[in-house]
Scaffold this motif. Sequence first.
Motif, PDB file in Angstrom:
ATOM      1  N   UNK A  32     -14.572 -13.707  21.040  1.00 37.56           N
ATOM      2  CA  UNK A  32     -15.731 -13.280  20.264  1.00 37.56           C
ATOM      3  C   UNK A  32     -16.807 -12.633  21.116  1.00 37.56           C
ATOM      4  N   UNK A  33     -16.963 -13.115  22.346  1.00 40.08           N
ATOM      5  CA  UNK A  33     -18.007 -12.614  23.227  1.00 40.08           C
ATOM      6  C   UNK A  33     -17.700 -11.194  23.698  1.00 40.08           C
ATOM      7  N   UNK A  34     -16.479 -10.968  24.180  1.00 37.97           N
ATOM      8  CA  UNK A  34     -16.078  -9.681  24.721  1.00 37.97           C
ATOM      9  C   UNK A  34     -15.119  -8.941  23.793  1.00 37.97           C
ATOM     10  N   UNK A  35     -14.175  -9.681  23.211  1.00 38.97           N
ATOM     11  CA  UNK A  35     -13.186  -9.053  22.339  1.00 38.97           C
ATOM     12  C   UNK A  35     -13.792  -8.378  21.128  1.00 38.97           C
ATOM     13  N   UNK A  36     -14.888  -8.938  20.600  1.00 35.64           N
ATOM     14  CA  UNK A  36     -15.534  -8.306  19.445  1.00 35.64           C
ATOM     15  C   UNK A  36     -15.990  -6.900  19.794  1.00 35.64           C
ATOM     16  N   UNK A  37     -16.521  -6.716  21.005  1.00 34.29           N
ATOM     17  CA  UNK A  37     -16.969  -5.395  21.430  1.00 34.29           C
ATOM     18  C   UNK A  37     -15.812  -4.399  21.477  1.00 34.29           C
ATOM     19  N   UNK A  38     -14.691  -4.805  22.089  1.00 36.70           N
ATOM     20  CA  UNK A  38     -13.621  -3.832  22.282  1.00 36.70           C
ATOM     21  C   UNK A  38     -12.862  -3.554  20.995  1.00 36.70           C
ATOM     22  N   UNK A  39     -12.795  -4.534  20.096  1.00 36.16           N
ATOM     23  CA  UNK A  39     -12.224  -4.264  18.772  1.00 36.16           C
ATOM     24  C   UNK A  39     -13.100  -3.258  18.031  1.00 36.16           C
ATOM     25  N   UNK A  40     -14.407  -3.482  18.060  1.00 30.60           N
ATOM     26  CA  UNK A  40     -15.305  -2.541  17.383  1.00 30.60           C
ATOM     27  C   UNK A  40     -15.202  -1.142  17.979  1.00 30.60           C
ATOM     28  N   UNK A  41     -15.149  -1.057  19.313  1.00 29.87           N
ATOM     29  CA  UNK A  41     -15.063   0.256  19.937  1.00 29.87           C
ATOM     30  C   UNK A  41     -13.779   0.977  19.546  1.00 29.87           C
TER      31      UNK A  41
ATOM     32  N   UNK B 214     -28.891  17.547  27.167  1.00 30.95           N
ATOM     33  CA  UNK B 214     -29.691  17.282  25.962  1.00 30.95           C
ATOM     34  C   UNK B 214     -28.906  17.403  24.672  1.00 30.95           C
ATOM     35  N   UNK B 215     -27.779  18.140  24.680  1.00 33.39           N
ATOM     36  CA  UNK B 215     -26.963  18.241  23.459  1.00 33.39           C
ATOM     37  C   UNK B 215     -26.017  17.060  23.291  1.00 33.39           C
ATOM     38  N   UNK B 216     -25.930  16.185  24.290  1.00 31.32           N
ATOM     39  CA  UNK B 216     -25.134  14.968  24.151  1.00 31.32           C
ATOM     40  C   UNK B 216     -25.907  13.945  23.308  1.00 31.32           C
ATOM     41  N   UNK B 217     -25.205  13.004  22.653  1.00 31.85           N
ATOM     42  CA  UNK B 217     -25.892  12.042  21.777  1.00 31.85           C
ATOM     43  C   UNK B 217     -27.000  11.272  22.479  1.00 31.85           C
TER      44      UNK B 217
ATOM     45  N   UNK C 157     -21.641   1.113  21.160  1.00 34.89           N
ATOM     46  CA  UNK C 157     -21.531   2.359  20.400  1.00 34.89           C
ATOM     47  C   UNK C 157     -22.619   3.352  20.826  1.00 34.89           C
ATOM     48  N   UNK C 158     -23.730   2.822  21.333  1.00 37.49           N
ATOM     49  CA  UNK C 158     -24.885   3.664  21.641  1.00 37.49           C
ATOM     50  C   UNK C 158     -24.881   4.184  23.077  1.00 37.49           C
ATOM     51  N   UNK C 159     -23.839   3.917  23.849  1.00 36.27           N
ATOM     52  CA  UNK C 159     -23.677   4.598  25.135  1.00 36.27           C
ATOM     53  C   UNK C 159     -23.419   6.074  24.831  1.00 36.27           C
ATOM     54  N   UNK C 160     -24.223   6.998  25.351  1.00 31.17           N
ATOM     55  CA  UNK C 160     -24.028   8.408  25.005  1.00 31.17           C
ATOM     56  C   UNK C 160     -22.607   8.910  25.237  1.00 31.17           C
ATOM     57  N   UNK C 161     -21.968   8.482  26.328  1.00 34.97           N
ATOM     58  CA  UNK C 161     -20.603   8.946  26.602  1.00 34.97           C
ATOM     59  C   UNK C 161     -19.625   8.464  25.547  1.00 34.97           C
ATOM     60  N   UNK C 162     -19.815   7.251  25.036  1.00 37.40           N
ATOM     61  CA  UNK C 162     -18.930   6.743  23.987  1.00 37.40           C
ATOM     62  C   UNK C 162     -19.181   7.478  22.676  1.00 37.40           C
ATOM     63  N   UNK C 163     -20.448   7.695  22.339  1.00 37.57           N
ATOM     64  CA  UNK C 163     -20.748   8.461  21.127  1.00 37.57           C
ATOM     65  C   UNK C 163     -20.185   9.877  21.223  1.00 37.57           C
ATOM     66  N   UNK C 164     -20.235  10.456  22.420  1.00 42.43           N
ATOM     67  CA  UNK C 164     -19.687  11.801  22.589  1.00 42.43           C
ATOM     68  C   UNK C 164     -18.163  11.786  22.507  1.00 42.43           C
ATOM     69  N   UNK C 165     -17.531  10.738  23.026  1.00 40.65           N
ATOM     70  CA  UNK C 165     -16.079  10.609  22.901  1.00 40.65           C
ATOM     71  C   UNK C 165     -15.666  10.576  21.437  1.00 40.65           C
ATOM     72  N   UNK C 166     -16.418   9.855  20.643  1.00 40.56           N
ATOM     73  CA  UNK C 166     -16.112   9.805  19.218  1.00 40.56           C
ATOM     74  C   UNK C 166     -16.214  11.188  18.576  1.00 40.56           C
TER      75      UNK C 166
END
Length: 409
Positions: free
Chosen positions: A183-192, A312-315, A129-138
Amino acid sequence: MVGYAFMGAAHSQGWRTAGHVFDLPMRPTLAAICGRDPAAVRAAADQHGWAATETDWRALIARDDVRVVDICTPGDSHAEIAIAALEAGKHVLCEKPLANSVAEAEAMVRAADAARTRGQLAMVGFNYRRVPAISYARKLIEEGRLGTLRHVRVTYLQDWLVDPAFPLTWRLKREHAGSGALGDLGAHIVDLAQFLTGEPLVGVTALTETFVKERPVLSGATAGLSGTGGSELGAVTVDDATLFTGRLASGALASFEASRMAAGRKNALRLEINGERGSLAFDLERLNELSFHDHTEPAATSGFRRILVTEPEHPYLEAWWPPGHALGYEHTFVHQARDLVEAVATGTDPVPSFADGLQVQRVLAAVEDSAAKNAVYTPVPQPAHSPVPRPSHTPVPQPSETHASGNRA
């Protein structure tokens, strides 16, 4: 921090760096790290900058100089440590997936809800979630740039289990890991998927497979990601790969694939979201970039365009380097530490919450249930007020006593 291997090193980097990059209201202090092997945990403390060591997590959470407990252990110990730490008056960060079962995750949410009334906060560590590009996509999705959402597709592929001689580590044992690639990888993509869309998954249809059903038993005491396998073979009791489709609450369709057997793929997380007004795509191997298509533009000139997410205006990027200077994987843990410190300092609910982690756990359980029934559509149970992964700014009560260590998280 409890645990010191791969995630322990990543979290240490985050705690050690956050206060040097961001102007935080509190400065994290690395008070103590815990592991069962005295020599190994001492070496980890020296390498990563921890002031003291413990070999029993109960002693760690009893320390007066510890305000936040960061749990980086296998999933079978998450619930016990997190609940005890919250009851001891500590804030808690727990790595994903939140637990190994829905029942454990529910108990953790109850403990977090009770602790919140006393001023303690709890957060689960979905670092992507803390990848700036993902936060900006949201942000673009929240602003309506895609319009009504129609499709979500996410894959997360690795290849570290392709070799059948790779040893039987704890990640391949259900009693420790809960599940495998799911659980290792799928948890990440479900959350995303839920984070980006702001919607819960309400049902899934799934298949899972274990391709290598026996692996060499590790020699010695090691149970990490690497080691020397002996001649004895042991049963792999988790999935190697999972493939499932799902439906979001709005009716949008989603597809997911997670595998640790995809030859040539090291850490390939990719996603695409399509809506009536446009689309977004992201590839973790190009994590400073976001692909965006505005479908309202004239067809003659429209198409996917590359957004370099370094402004700088990106998350998160206001404190880092000049535009065009890329960040990496480790920075997600710095951002995670920053967010939790700010939540503790201001008394606001951190995200993702334990309730968000429970929602992911319910999806994982539904996937396993569907796969066990040969891809039967399986509803995901929803609470009366389904958690939506959006920030909360509700103040939480602060502890009545000033902590002896002063302005430290």
